[in-house]
Design an enzyme around this catalytic site. Structure first.
Site, PDB file in Angstrom:
ATOM      1  N   HIS A 123      30.722  30.223  34.425  1.00  0.00           N
ATOM      2  CA  HIS A 123      32.104  29.998  33.973  1.00  0.00           C
ATOM      3  C   HIS A 123      33.103  30.023  35.128  1.00  0.00           C
ATOM      4  O   HIS A 123      34.216  29.534  34.985  1.00  0.00           O
ATOM      5  CB  HIS A 123      32.488  31.045  32.925  1.00  0.00           C
ATOM      6  CG  HIS A 123      31.736  30.890  31.637  1.00  0.00           C
ATOM      7  ND1 HIS A 123      32.322  30.457  30.472  1.00  0.00           N
ATOM      8  CD2 HIS A 123      30.425  31.088  31.340  1.00  0.00           C
ATOM      9  CE1 HIS A 123      31.408  30.404  29.513  1.00  0.00           C
ATOM     10  NE2 HIS A 123      30.242  30.786  30.014  1.00  0.00           N
ATOM     11  N   ASP A 130      40.283  28.766  39.683  1.00  0.00           N
ATOM     12  CA  ASP A 130      39.908  29.123  38.312  1.00  0.00           C
ATOM     13  C   ASP A 130      38.748  28.236  37.887  1.00  0.00           C
ATOM     14  O   ASP A 130      38.763  27.031  38.174  1.00  0.00           O
ATOM     15  CB  ASP A 130      41.115  28.847  37.389  1.00  0.00           C
ATOM     16  CG  ASP A 130      41.224  29.844  36.247  1.00  0.00           C
ATOM     17  OD1 ASP A 130      40.179  30.339  35.810  1.00  0.00           O
ATOM     18  OD2 ASP A 130      42.352  30.106  35.799  1.00  0.00           O
TER      19      ASP A 130
HETATM   20  P1  ADP Z   1      39.543  33.898  31.799  1.00  0.00           P
HETATM   21  O1  ADP Z   1      38.258  33.564  31.137  1.00  0.00           O
HETATM   22  O2  ADP Z   1      39.455  34.025  33.267  1.00  0.00           O
HETATM   23  O3  ADP Z   1      40.232  35.081  31.187  1.00  0.00           O
HETATM   24  P2  ADP Z   1      40.793  31.518  30.525  1.00  0.00           P
HETATM   25  O4  ADP Z   1      42.154  30.948  30.728  1.00  0.00           O
HETATM   26  O5  ADP Z   1      39.716  30.508  30.591  1.00  0.00           O
HETATM   27  O6  ADP Z   1      40.585  32.677  31.594  1.00  0.00           O
HETATM   28  O7  ADP Z   1      40.692  32.199  29.114  1.00  0.00           O
HETATM   29  C1  ADP Z   1      41.566  33.206  28.689  1.00  0.00           C
HETATM   30  C2  ADP Z   1      41.390  33.406  27.192  1.00  0.00           C
HETATM   31  O8  ADP Z   1      41.969  34.664  26.860  1.00  0.00           O
HETATM   32  C3  ADP Z   1      42.085  32.354  26.366  1.00  0.00           C
HETATM   33  O9  ADP Z   1      41.219  31.904  25.349  1.00  0.00           O
HETATM   34  C4  ADP Z   1      43.302  33.070  25.777  1.00  0.00           C
HETATM   35  O10 ADP Z   1      43.642  32.653  24.477  1.00  0.00           O
HETATM   36  C5  ADP Z   1      42.899  34.522  25.804  1.00  0.00           C
HETATM   37  N1  ADP Z   1      44.088  35.352  26.128  1.00  0.00           N
HETATM   38  C6  ADP Z   1      44.804  35.298  27.240  1.00  0.00           C
HETATM   39  N2  ADP Z   1      45.845  36.174  27.202  1.00  0.00           N
HETATM   40  C7  ADP Z   1      45.749  36.789  26.042  1.00  0.00           C
HETATM   41  C8  ADP Z   1      46.512  37.820  25.404  1.00  0.00           C
HETATM   42  N3  ADP Z   1      47.583  38.413  25.965  1.00  0.00           N
HETATM   43  N4  ADP Z   1      46.101  38.225  24.215  1.00  0.00           N
HETATM   44  C9  ADP Z   1      45.012  37.675  23.645  1.00  0.00           C
HETATM   45  N5  ADP Z   1      44.265  36.706  24.193  1.00  0.00           N
HETATM   46  C10 ADP Z   1      44.618  36.274  25.374  1.00  0.00           C
HETATM   47  O1  F6P Z   2      34.351  33.853  33.687  1.00  0.00           O
HETATM   48  C1  F6P Z   2      35.427  34.651  33.355  1.00  0.00           C
HETATM   49  C2  F6P Z   2      35.076  36.026  32.802  1.00  0.00           C
HETATM   50  O2  F6P Z   2      34.505  36.933  33.633  1.00  0.00           O
HETATM   51  C3  F6P Z   2      34.202  35.963  31.596  1.00  0.00           C
HETATM   52  O3  F6P Z   2      32.858  36.300  31.800  1.00  0.00           O
HETATM   53  C4  F6P Z   2      34.922  36.871  30.665  1.00  0.00           C
HETATM   54  O4  F6P Z   2      35.055  36.216  29.447  1.00  0.00           O
HETATM   55  C5  F6P Z   2      36.344  36.994  31.170  1.00  0.00           C
HETATM   56  O5  F6P Z   2      36.325  36.574  32.465  1.00  0.00           O
HETATM   57  C6  F6P Z   2      36.932  38.377  30.966  1.00  0.00           C
HETATM   58  O6  F6P Z   2      36.497  39.288  31.927  1.00  0.00           O
HETATM   59  P1  F6P Z   2      35.860  40.701  31.610  1.00  0.00           P
HETATM   60  O7  F6P Z   2      34.674  40.479  30.748  1.00  0.00           O
HETATM   61  O8  F6P Z   2      35.533  41.240  32.946  1.00  0.00           O
HETATM   62  O9  F6P Z   2      36.911  41.494  30.905  1.00  0.00           O
END
Ligand code: ADP
Ligand code: F6P
Length: 486
Positions: A178, A390
């Site tokens: 990811h 990212d």
């Molecule tokens: P990462 O996997 O690195 O966290 P992404 O942008 O791909 O980054 O995904 C973030 C996910 O977390 C999204 O599906 C989003 O809806 C969820 N998210 C982000 N901020 C919040 C929040 N404050 N509360 C709930 N869900 C959140």
């Molecule tokens: O690839 C992003 C990632 O590490 C995912 O494995 C996971 O969904 C997300 O970030 C949140 O991170 P963590 O599991 O460390 O809270």
């Protein structure tokens, strides 16, 4: 029946077994010894949950607590009928400290985001990483049937196929990363790069978010491992070892477009969005949503916003930045320092620019329900995503999906995987270029309704066309059409 599901059924897979560090739900003990069941944070869970809800299957992962619990009883008690089965991998504090916080998040996470100066290459972390990967493999072997397709996810579990093979599991096993995969000169800073690279050769298919990640990986394999031939001509390239043939491809992850768009149009979300807008009359809302992670470029975003307020008079009193940060990995010093830096910048900007009736930055540090988040997306005139690097960034796709009136502008970091698909109709920025981002904010603010709608219409179409069901189908198609040479 949706098109994507029909395609899924054509793929001859008996049962899908997902293996990831976290289960989609996390258990937390609250008052009076009661347990709370909450969705786990992050993009991996957002993407994979609709897949298993549609197909059924088994999900193996850590349940988010260090306490010994009767997991199945607790879940049954909470009345959670997910439509698929969860199997917990229990972890001790030392394991979480060294495998999750240590190896995964103090070494691999910064390294794979090209931030190698943040790495702490502690050798004890490596030992624990191997042992916990073995533990995940053991739980998988105990629960998998002969014809299951095992799909391992993300950088916390890169060794699982190798560990499965060592205990005699012969099922097809795929892997999806990811995060980004770094260029070779960064990857080889890892003291254990040979072991990790060789471990990838035990999978049948390895998937990446973008072509750039796939090419970085293929180049590392080709250059650094003897006896492996890579044929990178096709969309899904092949690596040949004396033991097996491995597919490597790029499969950009996504969201359940229909589900998000449907919920975004609901009256609950529409009303909540109207209230958010009414709270800041005559202003445009710029929205940031991020896990509080240094790879997301939150301080850079705040500096760019400050720069925009310094340089463009027409923005003062007329624009509000709403930054929603979700708590993440707060046992790690770097994340604590980041929080202090972000809060300091928010205070500084508000102290300097606020006027009666206008506070330039609204900062929230907590998790939100999906409907609340969607209301913010709908209310926002501009989404501002400034990741330094990212894997994908699902926020970009969620924002476009939620803009059902198509009246919004996406300002997107060119270093997010999402930029490979959404580059033409977003305003692409380099997050390190503070003045460039400030100018993009100004341009977005002044963009007319026709241009906004034209761009957002195309962005939404791009997300709808390649949703999360398309993603899973393309990965599994690559997985099952691959003949093993052993
Ligand atoms: P990462 O996997 O690195 O966290 P992404 O942008 O791909 O980054 O995904 C973030 C996910 O977390 C999204 O599906 C989003 O809806 C969820 N998210 C982000 N901020 C919040 C929040 N404050 N509360 C709930 N869900 C959140
Ligand atoms: O690839 C992003 C990632 O590490 C995912 O494995 C996971 O969904 C997300 O970030 C949140 O991170 P963590 O599991 O460390 O809270």
């Amino acid at each position: 029946m949706r098109q994507a599901k029909k395609q899924n059924n054509d793929l001859a897979i008996d049962r899908l077994v997902i293996v990831s560090n976290r289960l989609p739900i996390a258990l937390t003990r609250v008052d009076m010894g009661q347990w709370q069941v909450q969705p786990s944070p992050g993009g991996l869970v957002t993407a994979l949950t609709p897949i298993l809800s549609e197909r059924g299957g088994l999900w193996i992962g850590w349940p988010g607590t260090l306490e010994k619990v009767n997991f199945h009883e607790l879940i049954a008690g909470a009345g959670q009928d997910l439509g698929y089965v969860l199997e917990p991998v229990s972890l001790y504090k030392e394991e979480i400290d060294q495998y999750y916080y240590g190896f995964s998040n103090e070494i691999i996470w910064p390294l794979f985001h090209d931030l190698q100066t943040r790495c702490n290459f502690d050798p004890t972390y490596w030992k624990m990483y191997q042992s916990v990967n073995h533990k995940f493999a053991r739980v998988t072997a105990e629960n998998a049937r002969r014809d299951d397709y095992i799909w391992v996810h993300d950088y916390q579990l890169m060794l699982v196929a190798k560990e499965l093979r060592s205990i005699g599991v012969e099922n097809k096993v795929g892997f999806f990363l990811h995060t980004p995969f770094p260029p070779m000169d960064i990857f080889v800073k890892l003291p254990w790069w040979t072991q990790i690279l060789s471990a990838f050769l035990e999978y049948d298919v390895v998937g990446f978010q973008t072509r750039r990640d796939r090419n970085n990986f293929a180049y590392c394999i080709e250059t650094m491992l003897k006896g492996v031939q890579v044929d990178a001509r096709k969309q899904v390239s092949t690596m040949k070892t004396p033991k097996r043939e491995i597919g490597i491809g790029s499969f950009p992850i996504s969201i359940d477009f229909r589900d998000f768009a449907g919920l975004a149009s609901s009256s609950v979300v529409s009303q909540a969005a109207t209230m958010l807008r009414e709270a800041v009359p005559n202003q445009q809302i710029v929205l940031g949503v991020d896990r509080l992670d240094y790879s997301k470029g939150i301080p850079e975003k705040l500096r760019a916003f400050r720069n925009a307020l310094e340089r463009f008079d027409d923005l003062r009193g007329k624009i509000t930045l709403v930054e929603i940060a979700v708590p993440s990995r707060d046992d790690i010093l770097e994340y604590q320092t980041l929080r202090t830096e972000v809060e300091g910048l928010v205070g500084e900007i508000n102290g300097r620019f606020s006027q009666s009736g206008w506070t330039p930055v609204h900062y929230m540090f907590r998790s939100f329900e999906r409907t609340e988040l969607l209301a913010y997306y709908r209310a926002a005139d501009i989404a501002l995503i400034t990741s330094l690097k990212d894997g994908m960034n699902l926020i970009a796709k969620e924002y476009c999906t939620a803009k059902v009136d198509e009246n919004g502008v996406l300002v997107l970091s060119k270093f997010a995987g999402a930029a490979t698909q959404l580059d033409k109709d977003s305003l692409l920025v380099n997050p390190y270029d503070i003045e460039g981002v400030a100018e993009a904010i100004h341009r977005a603010y002044n963009m007319g309704i026709n241009e906004r709608q034209r761009r957002m219409h195309r962005l939404r179409r791009a997300v709808a066309r390649r949703d999360v069901f398309w993603w899973v189908d393309s990965f599994l198609k690559a997985a099952i059409t691959r003949e093993q040479t052993t």
